[in-house]
Write a protein that holds these residues in place. Structure first.
Motif, short mmCIF file in Angstrom:
data_model
loop_
_atom_site.label_atom_id
_atom_site.label_comp_id
_atom_site.label_asym_id
_atom_site.label_seq_id
_atom_site.Cartn_x
_atom_site.Cartn_y
_atom_site.Cartn_z
N ILE A 136 -8.61 0.55 -3.24
CA ILE A 136 -8.26 1.13 -1.95
C ILE A 136 -9.15 1.79 -1.41
O ILE A 136 -9.99 2.76 -0.55
N VAL A 177 -9.19 1.06 5.03
CA VAL A 177 -7.65 1.21 5.15
C VAL A 177 -7.18 0.94 5.86
O VAL A 177 -5.62 0.98 6.54
N VAL A 230 0.80 -0.76 -0.13
CA VAL A 230 0.06 -0.10 0.07
C VAL A 230 0.86 1.23 -0.26
O VAL A 230 1.45 1.21 1.15
N GLY A 256 -2.83 0.63 -3.97
CA GLY A 256 -1.82 -0.52 -3.49
C GLY A 256 -1.18 -0.55 -5.08
O GLY A 256 -1.55 0.02 -5.67
N PRO A 305 -3.76 6.42 2.53
CA PRO A 305 -3.74 5.18 1.91
C PRO A 305 -3.67 6.33 -0.20
O PRO A 305 -4.93 6.27 -0.10
#
Length: 245
Positions: free
Chosen positions: A136, A143, A78, A158, A155
């Motif tokens: 994500i 997450v 990630v 990914g 994030p």
């Protein structure tokens, strides 16, 4: 073309992988090499989370919209924009906490993205396949909780890495003359450029070996952006300390 140019133009998103593991030393070497990417004022505002827990992989695959390759890839990383170290430096130097400036958000996001693209290119150069996972961001709060991400970290996407078990067709990109403008942006050619590219992409979709379909770039693009607005992102980012001013 030299090997780097050849690798750049030959990129394909890989979603099917063999069971072969990636040596940990190779993975760290690839990350170290990726860190050679440009960084805004050398702040290096990124971190990666290597997800090895199978249950967490399954949860992330579900959160990303049922993308099973998140589970089957040898590695899933990630990629995060990370201002925690930057804020520490600012406090240490007596300049105070970060205040959520938009400029800082852009710098951290581009830093992480430059590094991630370097990482993908490096991985492909040693025979690995990869695909970025923007899904994500469907539920970034879950997450962040799953990965124990603190404030000033979010994030972005990914990255699946593994040895390819498929060879998809290469998608034709927009012609250089479409994306390159000389001195001034020329918007008069947009409609004709898109029409020509639609014809090219429609022919590609109908002729490729797997997953043939009747579609074009306009249809794919409009659906991609208008059906993935992720309106929760602004509130999520502001809660994390980003985009407050």
């Amino acid at each position: 073309m030299n090997p780097i140019l050849q690798a750049q133009t030959a990129h394909k998103s890989i979603r099917q992988y063999t069971d072969q593991a990636i040596d940990e030393s190779l993975l760290k070497q690839l990350i170290q090499s990726a860190q050679g990417a440009a960084s805004s004022s050398f702040i290096q505002a990124y971190s990666l989370v290597q997800v090895t827990n199978k249950d967490n992989r399954q949860k992330l695959a579900t959160l990303a919209g049922g993308q099973k390759w998140v589970e089957s890839a040898a590695e899933f990383l990630v990629i995060c924009a990370d201002l925690t170290r930057v804020e520490h430096c600012s406090l240490q130097q007596g300049l105070g906490k970060l205040e959520g400036n938009t400029e800082h958000f852009i710098a951290a996001t581009t830093d992480a993205t430059f590094m991630a693209q370097n990482l993908m290119l490096g991985a492909e150069s040693v025979g690995l396949g990869a695909v970025f996972i923007g899904g994500i961001r469907n539920d970034p709060a879950q997450v962040a909780e799953l990965l124990n991400l603190p404030d000033q970290v979010y994030p972005i996407f990914g990255l699946c890495l593994g040895y390819p078990d498929a060879e998809p067709d290469l998608k034709p990109r927009l012609p250089v003359d479409v994306v390159l403008h000389i001195d001034r942006y020329d918007n008069t050619r947009c409609a004709s450029d898109v029409k020509a590219y639609d014809s090219q992409m429609q022919a590609y979709y109908q002729s490729r070996g797997d997953n043939q379909k009747s579609s074009n770039w306009s249809e794919q693009t409009a659906n991609a952006v208008q059906k993935k607005t992720r309106e929760h992102m602004l509130d999520f980012l502001q809660q994390r300390g980003f985009l407050k001013c």
